[in-house]
Design a protein around this motif. Structure first.
Motif, PDB file in Angstrom:
ATOM      1  N   LYS A 171     137.987 -12.580  82.677  1.00 61.32           N
ATOM      2  CA  LYS A 171     139.312 -11.681  82.656  1.00 61.32           C
ATOM      3  C   LYS A 171     139.062 -11.048  83.947  1.00 61.32           C
ATOM      4  O   LYS A 171     140.193 -10.232  84.386  1.00 61.32           O
ATOM      5  CB  LYS A 171     138.832 -10.532  81.343  1.00 61.32           C
ATOM      6  N   ASP A 211     139.119 -10.628  88.081  1.00 67.33           N
ATOM      7  CA  ASP A 211     140.044 -11.281  89.136  1.00 67.33           C
ATOM      8  C   ASP A 211     138.823 -12.036  89.656  1.00 67.33           C
ATOM      9  O   ASP A 211     139.152 -13.511  90.179  1.00 67.33           O
ATOM     10  CB  ASP A 211     140.149 -10.972  90.547  1.00 67.33           C
ATOM     11  N   THR A 248     137.706 -15.854  87.662  1.00 68.72           N
ATOM     12  CA  THR A 248     138.950 -16.315  87.051  1.00 68.72           C
ATOM     13  C   THR A 248     138.727 -18.151  86.540  1.00 68.72           C
ATOM     14  O   THR A 248     139.300 -18.385  85.972  1.00 68.72           O
ATOM     15  CB  THR A 248     140.352 -16.462  87.267  1.00 68.72           C
TER      16      THR A 248
END
Length: 270
Positions: free
Chosen positions: A131, A133, A136
């Motif tokens: 979750k 960035d 991911t």
């Protein structure tokens, strides 16, 4: 008592028998830059908090810190599960548990050995990492637990994690106490950048901090017992499109069962 130190690495046990400690905190010629997570810079002997920095700074890209990645209750549960598995003595006063393939870094050989997956509790951690960035697409293939103790003089000398099998991002969940991860580089002699590792925080080392700067932990910065849960991804050679991608897929299929047991003594220290 015996220890697992080899080569130039030392702990208080082997030092008491006459072995010299190579790496220590006694070099007064080093300029120490304290890393600020907010501005992603190192500040020379920085004593003030962001944004009120003063003095000389250097850019230090390649560090991501997520504080309070786990709660106190989660920390206690994870630590309890880790301590249900015996540790193996490691070098420089550390103890370790390995969940990963057996790697011979010098000969560049890799095999599954007794590797049967990452530990069950890390599945929830991985789901949470996805979750973020920066993570991911992070797919871990190896997990290592290292226990640091001030009583054993635990530390780790400045080093690069292997580039042949391990990929761009090194991810560590820091449990039980704060410490400092320090960085040195031949391109910046007499400079040391100190990055805080907060209790219950997640730190990602990537980019220049991963491949231009060696990282380590000073003995003096281990104030209390600490657990490091480090996860590593595969290098491009073992990933999609790489010449060893079939071998990498086998390893990932095993890792992501999350049914693993510690594989015992391996060569996975780096």
């Amino acid at each position: 008592m015996t220890c697992a130190c080899k080569g130039i690495r030392t702990c208080p046990i082997c030092e008491s028998r006459g072995k010299s400690q190579i790496f220590n905190n006694d070099n007064t010629d080093v300029d120490v830059y304290l890393y600020c997570p907010s501005c992603q810079k190192g500040w020379l002997e920085g004593k003030t908090c962001h944004p009120n920095h003063i003095g000389t700074s250097i850019e230090f890209p390649g560090i991501f810190i997520k504080q309070d990645f786990v709660s106190e209750t989660e920390e206690a549960n994870i630590s309890s599960k880790i301590y249900q598995t015996p540790f193996v003595e490691s070098q420089s006063g550390r103890r370790k548990q390995d969940f990963g393939p057996k790697v011979n870094f010098k000969k560049k050989k890799l095999k599954c050995g007794n590797f049967c997956g990452l530990p069950e509790f890390s599945k929830d951690l991985h789901d949470r990492m996805l979750k973020l960035d920066i993570l991911t697409d992070f797919v871990p293939v190896e997990q290592c637990h290292l226990e640091y103790s001030p009583e054993r003089g635990s530390s780790i000398d400045p080093h690069f994690d292997d580039f042949w099998v391990w990929g761009e991002r090194l991810v560590t969940l820091n449990l039980l106490s704060d410490t400092v991860l320090y960085f040195v580089s031949d391109e910046h002699p007499n400079v040391e950048v100190q990055v805080p590792m907060f209790q219950r925080s997640l730190i990602v080392v990537y980019g220049a901090a991963r491949d231009k700067w060696k990282h380590g932990i000073h003995r003096a910065d281990v104030k209390k017992t600490r657990l490091a849960v480090t996860l590593r991804e595969l290098s491009p050679e073992f990933s999609k499109g790489g010449k060893k991608m079939d071998e990498g897929k086998i390893l990932l299929d095993i890792a992501l069962t999350f049914k693993g047991q510690a594989v015992g003594t391996t060569t996975n220290a780096r």
